[in-house]
Design an enzyme around this catalytic site. Sequence first.
Site, PDB file in Angstrom:
ATOM      1  CE  LYS A 163      -4.395  -6.057  -8.001  1.00 33.88           C
ATOM      2  NZ  LYS A 163      -4.364  -5.700  -6.564  1.00 33.88           N
ATOM      3  CD  GLU A 169      -9.172  -5.516  -4.522  1.00 32.72           C
ATOM      4  OE1 GLU A 169      -8.012  -5.299  -4.123  1.00 32.72           O
ATOM      5  OE2 GLU A 169      -9.465  -5.638  -5.731  1.00 32.72           O
ATOM      6  CB  THR A 185      -3.745  -5.155   0.106  1.00 32.61           C
ATOM      7  OG1 THR A 185      -4.252  -4.140  -0.772  1.00 32.61           O
ATOM      8  CG2 THR A 185      -2.266  -4.849   0.348  1.00 32.61           C
ATOM      9  NE  ARG A 208      -3.959  -1.112  -1.068  1.00 33.47           N
ATOM     10  CZ  ARG A 208      -4.148  -0.526  -2.250  1.00 33.47           C
ATOM     11  NH1 ARG A 208      -4.386   0.776  -2.295  1.00 33.47           N
ATOM     12  NH2 ARG A 208      -4.106  -1.227  -3.364  1.00 33.47           N
TER      13      ARG A 208
END
Length: 330
Positions: free
Chosen positions: A137, A42, A77, A46
């Site tokens: 998640k 993943e 994110t 960011r």
Amino acid sequence: MFELMNAKLEKAGLIPVVTLDRPELAGKIADSLFNGGITAIEITFRTTDGQQGLERIAECIRIVSETHPDMLVGAGTVINASLAQKAVAAGAKFIVSPGFNPETVDYCIGESVPIYPGVNCASHIEAALEKGLTVLKFFPAEASGGVHMLEALGGPFPGVRFMATGGINEQNIGDYMKCKNILAVGGSWMVKNTLIAEENWAEITSLSKKAVIAMLGFKFAHVGINFDNGPSAAEGAALLELFGYAGTENPASWFCGDSFELMKKNGRGVHGHIGFYTWNIERALAYLGRAGFGPVMETAQWSGEAEKSPLKFVYLDKVVGGFDIHLKRV
């Protein structure tokens, strides 16, 4: 599409959460993880460098997606639909978000892109269920109550499973993998920013190997030793008792403590067999398959209805020193 990705992520089991905006390092990181036995990644959006940083992250996703087809490449994110669109265009096969954003969820569902929005309470889960999502998640995992919270959520939401991320490491990953409603876990301890900055690929691979073993929960169960007949097995059991392994007779064998099984007649393997525990046999088989191991399906046993429930026991088709090997689900 969603069910297929869920199955793939479950077999992967461990999803490193990577913070990276240097495209020239993307392939090397993927190599290091894959060489350590990790088959999913993943890459998070960011950055403190605005649009330019986002473009570099998208390029990292594209590079890994194109150069490592055997890895599941996802974007993390993803806090809005625009980022989801950018991630998918770069080649991301799944989307992970820290919270539940209906706009992002709707975009991914509309594009048939698997999405795993972040939740940590019943209200968030109910909102996800309204969208038809049953794998979510759990974030931030440790700060939200960890395995105790997961167990509590399993009561009112028995059909929901989670990818837990946040505060998970090599020491506590086993606690999460034992939870019935865990699909996979995420973490960054094997891809710390300092290791990436140092380009310490060997250490990332080493930490990845340890992480995979911890995730699978491999543990020695027992060794089975073949004897020609019952009296010979009984004599062996009497000798092992001298070392503190008291024997218990069964119809087919003697069990001496928890470590030794003395077969009354030759069983599987030239010399016997070795048993290992694991949290999840299907996941262990996916990992071992890369080394050429396969299951001997005529020996398979399931937890419930055959082939519709998790495997609880199976022999492998490779032999070590004249000993067959079997896996047993904890």
